[in-house]
Design a protein around this motif. Structure first.
Motif, PDB file in Angstrom:
ATOM      1  N   SER A   1       0.752  -1.326   0.067  1.00 27.50           N
ATOM      2  CA  SER A   1      -0.084  -0.169  -0.011  1.00 27.50           C
ATOM      3  C   SER A   1       0.850   1.215   0.133  1.00 27.50           C
ATOM      4  CB  SER A   1      -0.872   0.075   1.084  1.00 27.50           C
ATOM      5  OG  SER A   1      -1.866  -1.102   1.171  1.00 27.50           O
ATOM      6  N   THR A   2       0.372   2.182  -0.519  1.00 30.27           N
ATOM      7  CA  THR A   2       0.919   3.591  -0.592  1.00 30.27           C
ATOM      8  C   THR A   2       0.808   4.219   0.946  1.00 30.27           C
ATOM      9  OG1 THR A   2      -1.051   5.003  -1.114  1.00 30.27           O
ATOM     10  CG2 THR A   2       0.397   3.835  -2.907  1.00 30.27           C
ATOM     11  N   PRO A   3       1.518   5.262   1.189  1.00 29.68           N
ATOM     12  CA  PRO A   3       1.156   5.773   2.619  1.00 29.68           C
ATOM     13  C   PRO A   3      -0.355   6.520   2.701  1.00 29.68           C
ATOM     14  CG  PRO A   3       3.312   6.434   1.770  1.00 29.68           C
ATOM     15  CD  PRO A   3       2.795   5.603   0.591  1.00 29.68           C
ATOM     16  N   GLN A   4      -0.749   7.053   1.483  1.00 36.54           N
ATOM     17  CA  GLN A   4      -1.952   7.525   1.570  1.00 36.54           C
ATOM     18  C   GLN A   4      -3.319   6.436   1.753  1.00 36.54           C
ATOM     19  OE1 GLN A   4       0.196   7.873  -1.173  1.00 36.54           O
ATOM     20  NE2 GLN A   4       0.778  10.222  -0.714  1.00 36.54           N
TER      21      GLN A   4
ATOM     22  N   ILE B   1      -2.600   3.673   3.635  1.00 33.40           N
ATOM     23  CA  ILE B   1      -2.424   3.167   4.805  1.00 33.40           C
ATOM     24  C   ILE B   1      -3.056   4.561   5.711  1.00 33.40           C
ATOM     25  CG2 ILE B   1      -0.735   2.797   6.666  1.00 33.40           C
ATOM     26  CD1 ILE B   1       1.075   1.473   4.488  1.00 33.40           C
ATOM     27  N   ASP B   2      -2.795   5.676   5.472  1.00 30.38           N
ATOM     28  CA  ASP B   2      -3.388   6.712   6.395  1.00 30.38           C
ATOM     29  C   ASP B   2      -4.730   6.599   6.040  1.00 30.38           C
ATOM     30  OD1 ASP B   2      -2.861   9.179   7.866  1.00 30.38           O
ATOM     31  OD2 ASP B   2      -4.015  10.202   6.162  1.00 30.38           O
TER      32      ASP B   2
ATOM     33  N   ARG C   1      -0.783   5.207  15.095  1.00 32.15           N
ATOM     34  CA  ARG C   1       0.337   5.751  14.396  1.00 32.15           C
ATOM     35  C   ARG C   1       1.412   5.107  15.236  1.00 32.15           C
ATOM     36  NH1 ARG C   1      -0.680   9.548  10.767  1.00 32.15           N
ATOM     37  NH2 ARG C   1      -2.734  10.066  10.699  1.00 32.15           N
TER      38      ARG C   1
ATOM     39  N   LEU D   1       1.817   1.337  13.758  1.00 29.35           N
ATOM     40  CA  LEU D   1       2.111   1.485  12.471  1.00 29.35           C
ATOM     41  C   LEU D   1       3.880   1.764  12.627  1.00 29.35           C
ATOM     42  CD1 LEU D   1      -0.738   3.295  10.721  1.00 29.35           C
ATOM     43  CD2 LEU D   1       0.159   1.014  10.353  1.00 29.35           C
ATOM     44  N   SER D   2       4.246   2.516  13.480  1.00 29.06           N
ATOM     45  CA  SER D   2       5.586   3.119  13.350  1.00 29.06           C
ATOM     46  C   SER D   2       6.380   1.866  13.603  1.00 29.06           C
ATOM     47  CB  SER D   2       5.832   4.146  14.450  1.00 29.06           C
ATOM     48  OG  SER D   2       5.095   5.260  14.015  1.00 29.06           O
TER      49      SER D   2
ATOM     50  N   PHE E   1       6.354  -0.654  10.613  1.00 27.51           N
ATOM     51  CA  PHE E   1       7.495  -0.112   9.709  1.00 27.51           C
ATOM     52  C   PHE E   1       8.771   0.164  10.076  1.00 27.51           C
ATOM     53  CE2 PHE E   1       3.273   1.002   7.682  1.00 27.51           C
ATOM     54  CZ  PHE E   1       3.608   0.272   6.373  1.00 27.51           C
TER      55      PHE E   1
END
Length: 184
Positions: free
Chosen positions: A116-119, A121-122, A154, A157-158, A161
């Protein structure tokens, strides 16, 4: 001509079709990632026609969202079981560390995060108010601030990643930098 057995025998036809199609899609996503999700392959894996997939679950986008929602629900149930007897600092810590373990063990979640792209995932995770509410509930933090749940998401998620070198270090980071802000 040999007649094929009905693939939806044994219960509510609509529910069985949806479950079977979702399971097929989840298996394909786990094997080939999100980018490889293909309606024809889902239909073949589920043992139905392409039109059946569209009729019961919609298109690729709806199917992808349903499979991700299912993975999220499984992960939340796993976390809920692990934090049920806990409260305070230990509950916050276990909820976050349990989320890391559950996400890393779920093939659909891993495929989503890897592709997935950051967008995306956001939108689906970090910016999702339902997920933030679930984070507040699972950690047991008492707050009226909606940003608290988003912060917990977040943090998870941090660490997904950019993981620490080992589980003990992840625990120490959570206990030192997250728990003091949330544990009662």
């Amino acid at each position: 001509m040999t007649r094929q057995p009905d693939w939806l025998v044994g219960g509510d036809r609509h529910q069985l079709a949806v479950e079977r199609i979702h399971a097929a899609a989840a298996e394909l996503i786990a094997r080939g990632g999100m980018g490889g999700l293909n309606i024809d392959q889902v239909a073949a894996q589920a043992g139905c026609a392409r039109a059946t997939v569209y009729r019961y679950v919609g298109g690729k986008s709806a199917l992808r969202e349903a499979v991700l929602t299912g993975a999220t629900a499984r992960i939340a149930q796993t976390i809920q079981r692990s934090v049920a007897p806990l409260d305070g600092a230990e509950r916050v810590t276990q909820a976050i560390l349990g989320a890391l373990t559950a996400v890393r063990a779920d093939p659909v979640a891993v495929a989503f995060l890897n592709a997935s792209t950051p967008q995306e995932i956001d939108g689906f995770l970090a910016g999702n108010p339902r997920l933030a509410d679930a984070a507040v509930e699972l950690t047991g933090i008492a707050t009226a601030d909606p940003a608290a749940g988003q912060w917990i998401v977040r943090v998870v998620l941090s660490l997904l990643f950019w993981p620490a070198t080992d589980p003990a270090t992840e625990r120490a980071l959570v206990e030192r930098f997250v728990v003091p802000n949330f544990a009662a």
